[in-house]
Design a protein around this motif. Structure first.
Motif, mmCIF file in Angstrom:
data_model
loop_
_atom_site.group_PDB
_atom_site.id
_atom_site.type_symbol
_atom_site.label_atom_id
_atom_site.label_comp_id
_atom_site.label_asym_id
_atom_site.label_seq_id
_atom_site.Cartn_x
_atom_site.Cartn_y
_atom_site.Cartn_z
ATOM 1 N N ARG A 1 -20.783 -19.963 -9.813
ATOM 2 C CA ARG A 1 -21.486 -18.695 -10.038
ATOM 3 C C ARG A 1 -20.521 -17.571 -10.398
ATOM 4 N N ALA A 2 -19.320 -17.596 -9.819
ATOM 5 C CA ALA A 2 -18.329 -16.547 -10.065
ATOM 6 C C ALA A 2 -17.492 -16.825 -11.313
ATOM 7 N N GLY A 3 -17.672 -18.005 -11.897
ATOM 8 C CA GLY A 3 -16.910 -18.360 -13.088
ATOM 9 C C GLY A 3 -15.438 -18.625 -12.808
ATOM 10 N N TYR B 1 -19.941 -26.021 -0.583
ATOM 11 C CA TYR B 1 -20.584 -24.712 -0.695
ATOM 12 C C TYR B 1 -19.707 -23.788 -1.546
ATOM 13 N N ALA B 2 -18.405 -23.831 -1.331
ATOM 14 C CA ALA B 2 -17.470 -23.018 -2.104
ATOM 15 C C ALA B 2 -17.516 -23.376 -3.597
ATOM 16 N N ALA B 3 -17.741 -24.649 -3.901
ATOM 17 C CA ALA B 3 -17.820 -25.080 -5.302
ATOM 18 C C ALA B 3 -18.999 -24.414 -6.008
ATOM 19 N N LEU C 1 -11.362 -21.465 -2.926
ATOM 20 C CA LEU C 1 -10.824 -21.867 -1.622
ATOM 21 C C LEU C 1 -9.621 -21.006 -1.231
ATOM 22 N N GLU C 2 -8.830 -20.580 -2.215
ATOM 23 C CA GLU C 2 -7.728 -19.662 -1.926
ATOM 24 C C GLU C 2 -8.272 -18.342 -1.381
ATOM 25 N N LEU C 3 -9.280 -17.811 -2.044
ATOM 26 C CA LEU C 3 -9.914 -16.568 -1.603
ATOM 27 C C LEU C 3 -10.442 -16.710 -0.174
#
Length: 182
Positions: A131-133, A124-126, A140-142
């Motif tokens: 989308r966020a570029g 899901y994070a990928a 994953l850090e965020l």
């Protein structure tokens, strides 16, 4: 301070050691000492089940945080366990330590606090990262910092809380990216 990482998904490659180091940096930045957290990496199916069970949403999400002792943030289980007694009490306007007697304090000093669990869904994070570029690693850090902050009592239920949490997240990520932690 201990961080345990369990990677139970095979959809995306993950720098498990890097996430553990980042979580320790965030915990240290929040003044959390002698505590433990776990980070669980799961697939979309498991994340959907957890999201439905604890938040009532039948869909996957990127991160869930489950505090062990203390007030339960919005991302944790409703009416479930909460973060370390007295930790971040100033954020909630109470002090759970007031109810503890000296004997309990001595016992608590010997054992690490179980701060809580963070569950991440790399697949899901990928999608969010695309989308966020940004890279999956950056996303994953965020999410890791976001989860640690939830365990420490931060929330984003109203605009002011969201601004505060976002600012603290950026501070910790900037520190992480400017120092050599990898």
């Amino acid at each position: 301070m201990s961080v345990f990482v369990a990677n139970e998904q095979i959809d995306q490659p993950v720098d498990e050691q890097g996430l553990a180091k980042l979580a320790r940096l965030a915990m240290e930045g929040e003044g959390v000492e002698e505590s433990e957290i776990s980070i669980l990496l799961v697939d979309r199916e498991v994340m959907t089940q957890l999201n439905e069970r604890y938040l009532g949403e039948d869909r996957p999400t990127d991160v869930l945080a489950f505090p062990i002792d203390g007030p339960s943030p919005a991302s944790g289980p409703p009416d479930g366990p909460v973060g370390p007694r007295g930790f971040a009490a100033d954020r909630y306007g109470d002090s759970a330590d007031d109810d503890l007697d000296d004997e309990d304090d001595e016992e608590d000093d010997d054992a690490p606090w179980l701060l809580g669990d963070i569950v991440l869904c790399p697949s899901y994070a990928a999608e969010q990262a695309r989308r966020a570029g940004q890279t999956l690693g950056a996303e994953l850090e965020l999410l890791t910092v976001h989860g640690v902050l939830h365990l420490c009592g931060f929330d984003h239920a109203d605009p002011e809380e969201e601004r505060e949490m976002r600012a603290r997240t950026e501070e910790l990520l900037s520190r992480w990216r400017s120092e050599e932690h990898r």
